[in-house]
Design a protein around this motif. Structure first.
Motif, short mmCIF file in Angstrom:
data_model
loop_
_atom_site.label_atom_id
_atom_site.label_comp_id
_atom_site.label_asym_id
_atom_site.label_seq_id
_atom_site.Cartn_x
_atom_site.Cartn_y
_atom_site.Cartn_z
N TYR B 18 28.87 55.77 83.85
CA TYR B 18 27.99 57.07 84.06
C TYR B 18 26.61 56.10 85.12
CZ TYR B 18 30.64 59.43 80.98
OH TYR B 18 31.50 59.82 80.17
N LEU B 19 26.14 55.08 85.17
CA LEU B 19 25.10 54.65 85.45
C LEU B 19 25.13 53.11 86.05
CD1 LEU B 19 22.34 55.36 83.17
CD2 LEU B 19 23.02 56.85 84.85
N ALA B 22 22.94 49.68 86.39
CA ALA B 22 21.50 50.37 85.49
C ALA B 22 22.04 50.61 84.17
CB ALA B 22 21.58 51.90 86.24
N GLN B 30 16.32 52.77 75.87
CA GLN B 30 16.17 53.68 75.34
C GLN B 30 15.84 53.00 73.54
OE1 GLN B 30 16.67 57.02 75.40
NE2 GLN B 30 16.64 56.21 77.63
N THR B 57 17.73 62.23 77.74
CA THR B 57 17.22 61.53 78.90
C THR B 57 18.60 61.35 80.40
OG1 THR B 57 16.26 59.68 77.46
CG2 THR B 57 17.15 58.86 79.95
N LEU B 60 18.40 64.85 82.48
CA LEU B 60 17.45 64.54 83.35
C LEU B 60 17.61 63.89 84.63
CD1 LEU B 60 14.43 62.63 80.82
CD2 LEU B 60 14.08 65.92 81.63
N LEU B 61 18.44 63.24 84.84
CA LEU B 61 19.12 62.87 85.44
C LEU B 61 20.44 63.30 86.19
CD1 LEU B 61 19.45 58.92 84.69
CD2 LEU B 61 18.06 60.15 86.06
N THR B 62 20.62 64.83 85.39
CA THR B 62 21.62 65.67 86.35
C THR B 62 21.98 66.76 85.91
OG1 THR B 62 24.43 65.73 86.65
CG2 THR B 62 23.09 64.46 84.13
N ASP B 64 24.47 68.52 85.78
CA ASP B 64 26.04 68.62 85.54
C ASP B 64 26.54 68.48 83.75
OD1 ASP B 64 28.44 69.19 84.67
OD2 ASP B 64 29.16 67.47 86.66
N ILE B 67 29.07 66.39 82.18
CA ILE B 67 28.57 64.59 82.33
C ILE B 67 28.01 63.99 81.02
CG2 ILE B 67 27.52 62.38 83.38
CD1 ILE B 67 28.19 63.98 85.94
#
Lengths: 294, 80
Positions: B18-19, B22, B30, B57, B60-62, B64, B67
């Motif tokens: 996913y990241l 990163a 985390q 967390t 907060l990024l998507t 969707d 996911i």
């Protein structure tokens, strides 16, 4: 950002106090001259600050990931973007400064510096963009040289040949504004201006290809989504700054265009170039959010 | 350096889907912020709390939810 605003203030003061002799080519009334100068000064503020904001946002992200595997690559790309911002500023600022030295004994030397300084900056910027993109290629292990890249470069090669031929055979402009073409031999300018620009754009295209391929191949569905905006932005910056550089080059040496055409095209391209930085800023903000979401 | 096959590297490997690059930084953060541990010290007993924080967390990024749910499902498979 403050440096950019400072440069803009200097540019504004210089433009508003430019000697009347610079108007000889266009013969405008003082009111129209003021209107013309303001139509350049005001959009320039937006263009420069938008570009600076995009580049510094990306630089902030690059600093955040500097210890990661891709850290050095993003740092090079961020520095390359900062140099392309410096190019646009140097292009406008050097032109407005030189008007005040028309009667100085070393005016010709200043003209040569004015015509060569932007290409030096563009060369450094595009080299850094390319080096960063090449480091991304090493990190994600993909190949630059696919049939698509060869096709793109074949088109670019044709353009480069046309530019070299056009420059070699052009008649120098009968203009009131002095340029390097009337000071230096044409063959020397071919090596000091045309070929460096061709090399810079070549590196810019390869940088765009590598960054797009990295964004396509790297792991991480959300990371790829964030990078997509950066890819659009970097392509925008590379393409429009290359067009901008090409226009600055041909309008100085080859084409005797009217004032309105030059101004419209130049600032239209600068506007499109700054839109590239809006995409970069958007992508960099999302990438930063991945690193510092809490 | 984390050895392959440890819980930390399994969690990082899932997060990487996913990241991307990163992921390692995300997981380390985390663990240290929310569990107060070194990344290498992650144990199965920490996973429920880790998964809960990661869900928040990543949320907060998507926008969707598919996911986020898929990510949580894959992490939950490590608990079993």
């Amino acid at each position: 950002m403050w440096i950019v605003i400072g440069c803009w203030l200097v540019y504004t003061v210089l433009s508003l106090h430019a000697p009347a002799t610079t108007n000889a080519r266009f013969q405008l009334s003082s009111t129209w001259l003021l209107v013309l100068r303001l139509t350049i000064i005001v959009p320039l503020f937006y263009i420069w600050t938008t570009a600076a904001r995009g580049a510094t946002t990306f630089k902030t992200y690059a600093m955040l990931v500097k210890d990661g595997r891709e850290g050095r690559a993003f740092n090079d790309i961020a520095n390359g973007l900062l140099w392309t911002v410096a190019y646009v500023i140097a292009l406008s600022l050097s032109g407005s400064m030189i008007q005040f030295f028309q009667h100085w004994q070393y005016y010709d030397a200043l003209v040569v510096i004015r015509d060569h300084l932007p290409i030096m900056i563009a060369l450094v910027g595009f080299f850094l963009l390319y080096r960063g993109s090449d480091r991304l290629r090493n990190a994600a292990e993909f190949t630059t040289w696919t049939s698509g890249t060869f096709g793109l470069l074949a088109g670019y090669a044709a353009f480069s040949i046309a530019l070299v031929l056009g420059f070699s055979q052009a008649t120098p402009l009968q203009s009131s504004a002095q340029s390097s073409m009337t000071i230096l031999p044409r063959t020397l300018l071919l090596y000091t201006q045309i070929l460096p620009y061709i090399a810079a754009w070549f590196m810019g295209i390869l940088a765009g290809v590598n960054i797009a391929k990295y964004a396509k191949n790297v792991k991480g569905v959300l990371y790829r989504r964030a990078l997509q905006n950066v890819v659009y932005g970097i392509w925008g910056v590379v393409i429009f700054s290359a067009f901008l550089q090409a226009l600055a080059l041909v309008s100085r040496y080859l084409l005797n265009w009217q004032l309105a055409e030059i101004v419209l095209l130049l600032y239209g391209l600068m506007l499109l170039y700054s839109i590239g930085f809006i995409f970069i800023s958007k992508g960099a903000k999302y990438l930063t959010k991945i690193e510092v979401p809490e | 350096m984390i050895k392959n096959g440890t819980l930390y590297s399994q969690v990082t490997s899932i997060t990487e889907e996913y990241l991307g690059p990163a992921a390692e930084r995300f997981v380390s953060r985390q663990i240290s912020f929310h569990l107060g541990k070194q990344p290498q010290e992650l144990t199965s007993a920490d996973l429920p709390k880790f998964i809960e924080w990661s869900r928040v967390t990543l949320g907060l990024l998507t926008e969707d939810p598919d996911i986020v749910n898929e990510y949580v499902r894959k992490l939950n498979e490590l608990v079993r």
